[in-house]
Write an enzyme that holds these catalytic residues in place. Structure first.
Site, PDB file in Angstrom:
ATOM      1  N   PHE A 198      11.671  19.452  21.272  1.00 54.16           N
ATOM      2  CA  PHE A 198      13.133  19.617  21.305  1.00 54.16           C
ATOM      3  C   PHE A 198      13.736  19.708  19.915  1.00 54.16           C
ATOM      4  CE2 PHE A 198      12.549  14.928  21.202  1.00 54.16           C
ATOM      5  CZ  PHE A 198      13.288  14.645  20.073  1.00 54.16           C
ATOM      6  N   HIS A 221       5.373   5.818  19.546  1.00 56.50           N
ATOM      7  CA  HIS A 221       5.832   7.163  19.172  1.00 56.50           C
ATOM      8  C   HIS A 221       6.965   7.689  20.039  1.00 56.50           C
ATOM      9  CE1 HIS A 221       3.969   8.943  22.664  1.00 56.50           C
ATOM     10  NE2 HIS A 221       4.075  10.169  22.214  1.00 56.50           N
ATOM     11  N   GLY A 222       7.297   6.991  21.096  1.00 54.64           N
ATOM     12  CA  GLY A 222       8.378   7.509  21.943  1.00 54.64           C
ATOM     13  C   GLY A 222       8.548   6.659  23.168  1.00 54.64           C
ATOM     14  N   MET A 243      16.059  12.781  26.470  1.00 51.12           N
ATOM     15  CA  MET A 243      17.250  13.526  26.036  1.00 51.12           C
ATOM     16  C   MET A 243      18.566  12.952  26.574  1.00 51.12           C
ATOM     17  SD  MET A 243      16.763  16.911  28.308  1.00 51.12           S
ATOM     18  CE  MET A 243      16.442  16.792  30.054  1.00 51.12           C
ATOM     19  N   SER A 268      17.467   7.860  20.621  1.00 49.38           N
ATOM     20  CA  SER A 268      16.271   7.782  19.795  1.00 49.38           C
ATOM     21  C   SER A 268      16.464   6.658  18.791  1.00 49.38           C
ATOM     22  CB  SER A 268      16.065   9.092  19.037  1.00 49.38           C
ATOM     23  OG  SER A 268      15.824  10.141  19.938  1.00 49.38           O
TER      24      SER A 268
END
Lengths: 486, 178
Positions: free
Chosen positions: A209, A409-410, A386, A390
């Protein structure tokens, strides 16, 4: 629902759980999972912990087979895993890096505030969507030939900067300064080149993204300032992509090589996708050299995209670069194998650190942290889904001591793509996001539904665990305003 | 050492590849959490995996199972009904074993899609044995005015890979990195 993972876990503390080495005969080290009880329950719903145990089979693995709180089931290696192997007699495994070699993220800061930018978000999203090729099989607008591609493989982000796509400061703000050593284009197949040439300068599809974000929470103002983040309301730009078909082909090529190597070197593994070879073997050395080429391609890719992002902002906002800012805070890889020095059992050792869905998180004072951040530590970029937010975090000495300087990492998926698509339609996802002030553009509606918030863990819970465990400290949070999906 | 490994391979709960890579036992599919069968189409089923997706393909013979696996792959990328048969591509693959052959066959198709932008919907396997395959693939070039591409497929993986006899025919299973 699917069966729970029933394996044994020893609680070390509220955020650390050990898979004992005795769990499975053949494990060379124990496993270590970073999670709280709630997260552990989510993780146990699938077999990713079995994969953590499988990774412990790798010859020459040291310390522990590590699982970050965003761990989920991958093919062979779990996604969200870290494995360190001895350089002298350990192995390197393409599966421990993944198909998207040097998939990573970079974050730019701007001098813009929410107030000035809000009315222009739709125009910016449109411009970014047009200017930056995205989607399945997207082709770039760069014209490179094989000779030029060699330079991309060797120079990484610097190749793009040489062509006027960015400046010296960008390179200083990249992990490895945007180019890994040890790359050898001779180790890359003609097929990888064929796939790589047209896709340079493209975002791709899946979870890749571009996001325009606004800082909405600061946890550590001093460190945020050191990263150039002044306070709430500041606009950031987040880029998430990797080495595209080039990296996929390199991985595929070397999995074939490794499958043969496994028999040659008499390596026993519980899953064929863990195929590996001794790092010092011709196969291991060749993979490392080709992987470095793909890693450098990815840095060049993110650098080119950065340039076009800057052009879009300049055009839409009618302001110059110096007024806009848009300087690179940092660029990190989260699918990579690196040769690093770490202390294990009191001894300094050179190790091959596989980070598959894990981010490097080096502490203050480490020589690999850019000078501008060396007082505070390496910026760690953790994209969420999304619809939510973040995080920016910072590396710690604890990470250095425990996780070979690595953290999450996410968010980590909790729903398969099909489940997400059945529950939601992409059109509706976009509508709901728009109602919440998030403009989304995607090449594929189905792809958009697959990436809905519901398909992911809440990244705030992930980051809280790494924060409490001390393997990275949270610095600030940013929520999306505009999203481009492939 | 040898004894310990022998013991592991005998234990049905612990599937281990020893050197020659024995395939996972059949229950591995059923036991794999987060993997649910869905969207039954003729000859193949889509497998769901948390981050990725896979295909289980069936056939009266190996060739049919391999052809259906390929159709399953392209069904992830595009609605197959939208693909016309306006061109043909012949493919020859060799691999060290039947399971590697499946992965290399599918990765060849992914490569052709990536480089030449070809979508295939029908496959005739002219020859197949445990180490080689000759196929004729029918489809067309991507036309973005008619084709809505759904998902990019990075590669076919060796994870939970399986080619086996099933009833009177064959079953082939593969997981893709999406």
């Amino acid at each position: 629902m699917s069966p729970r993972w029933q394996g044994k876990l020893n609680k070390i503390d509220d955020y650390r759980w050990e898979i004992p080495q005795s769990y499975k005969p053949g494990m060379n080290v124990p496993g270590l999972v970073y999670a709280d009880t709630n997260m552990l329950e989510v993780i146990r719903q699938e077999q990713s912990l079995e994969q953590v145990a499988n990774v412990a089979f790798l010859p020459g693995i040291v310390g522990k087979s590590l699982a970050m709180p965003d761990i989920h089931w991958g093919y062979g290696f779990p996604i969200g895993g870290v494995a360190a192997t001895r350089v002298e007699d350990g192995v390197i495994s393409p599966g421990g890096v993944g198909f998207d070699i040097n998939c990573g993220t970079r974050l730019l800061r701007t001098n813009l505030t929410l107030k000035e930018i809000q009315p222009l978000i739709p125009a910016l999203v449109d411009a970014l969507f047009v200017q930056i090729p995205s989607g399945v099989g997207s082709k770039g607008k760069l014209k490179v030939d094989n000779k030029e591609l060699d330079k991309v493989m060797l120079q990484g982000a610097a190749w793009a900067v040489e062509r006027g796509y960015g400046d010296q400061h960008d390179l200083e703000a990249c992990e490895e300064s945007g180019a890994m050593e040890g790359a050898d284009p001779a180790k890359v197949s003609p097929r990888a080149r064929e796939r790589g040439i047209p896709q340079l300068g493209t975002l791709g599809s899946g979870n890749h993204f571009l996001e325009i974000q606004v800082v909405d929470e600061i946890f550590d103002a001093a460190i945020a300032k050191a990263f150039g983040i002044q306070g709430k309301g500041q606009i950031l730009l987040h880029i998430h992509t990797g080495s595209r078909g080039f990296g996929h082909q390199v991985c595929d090529d070397y999995l074939k090589v490794m499958n043969q190597a496994v028999s040659r070197y008499n390596i026993r593994l519980p899953d064929r996708q863990l195929a590996c070879a001794p790092l010092q073997s011709p196969e291991g050395q060749a993979y490392f050299a080709a992987m470095a080429c793909a890693a450098n391609y990815a840095w060049a890719n993110r650098q080119c995209i950065t340039h076009w992002v800057r052009e879009c902002f300049t055009k839409v906002l009618g302001k110059g670069r110096s007024e806009l800012g848009l300087e690179l805070i940092y660029d990190v890889a989260h699918n990579i194998a690196k040769i690093e020095e770490h202390t294990v059992d009191g001894k300094r050792r050179r190790l091959c650190i596989h980070r598959k869905g894990a981010t490097r998180a080096f502490p203050a004072g480490h020589p690999d942290v850019p000078l501008g951040y060396r007082q505070v530590g390496q910026p760690v970029l953790i994209p969420g889904d999304m619809g939510r937010y973040s995080f920016v975090a910072v590396g710690t000495t604890q990470a250095m001591a425990e996780t070979f300087g690595s953290t999450c990492h996410g968010a980590g998926r909790v729903q398969s793509r099909g489940e997400a698509k059945r529950g939601l339609r992409g059109v509706d996802v976009a509508k709901v996001l728009a109602q919440r002030g998030i403009q989304v553009k995607a090449m594929s509606w189905a792809g958009l539904a697959e990436e809905a918030s519901e398909a992911y863990k809440d990244v705030a819970e992930v980051i809280e665990i790494t924060h409490q465990a001390g393997i990275s400290y949270k610095v600030c949070r940013a929520r999306p305003l505009g999203v481009i999906k492939g | 050492m040898q004894d310990r490994w022998a013991q592991i391979t005998r234990d049905p709960r612990r599937s281990i590849y020893v050197n020659g890579f024995d395939p996972l036992p059949a229950y591995a599919i059923i036991e794999s959490s987060a993997m649910v069968m869905s969207k039954s189409r003729e000859g193949f089923q889509i497998l769901e995996h948390t981050a990725d997706a896979g295909v289980t393909a069936y056939g009266q013979d190996l060739g049919q199972a391999f052809a259906n696996a390929a159709a399953g792959l392209f069904s992830l990328i595009i609605d197959l009904d939208r693909v016309r048969e306006s061109l043909r591509r012949d493919i020859v693959i060799t691999a060290p074993g039947i399971e590697s052959l499946l992965v290399e066959w599918l990765n060849e198709l992914i490569y052709i899609f990536d480089v030449d932008n070809l979508l295939f919907k029908r496959f005739e396997i002219a020859h197949i044995d445990s180490t080689s395959l000759r196929a004729r693939c029918y489809g067309e070039r991507v036309d973005l005015s008619r084709h809505r591409l759904k998902t990019g497929v990075k590669a076919a993986t060796y994870h939970l890979l399986k080619v086996e006899r099933h009833n009177s025919g064959y079953r082939a299973q593969v997981i893709f990195d999406i």
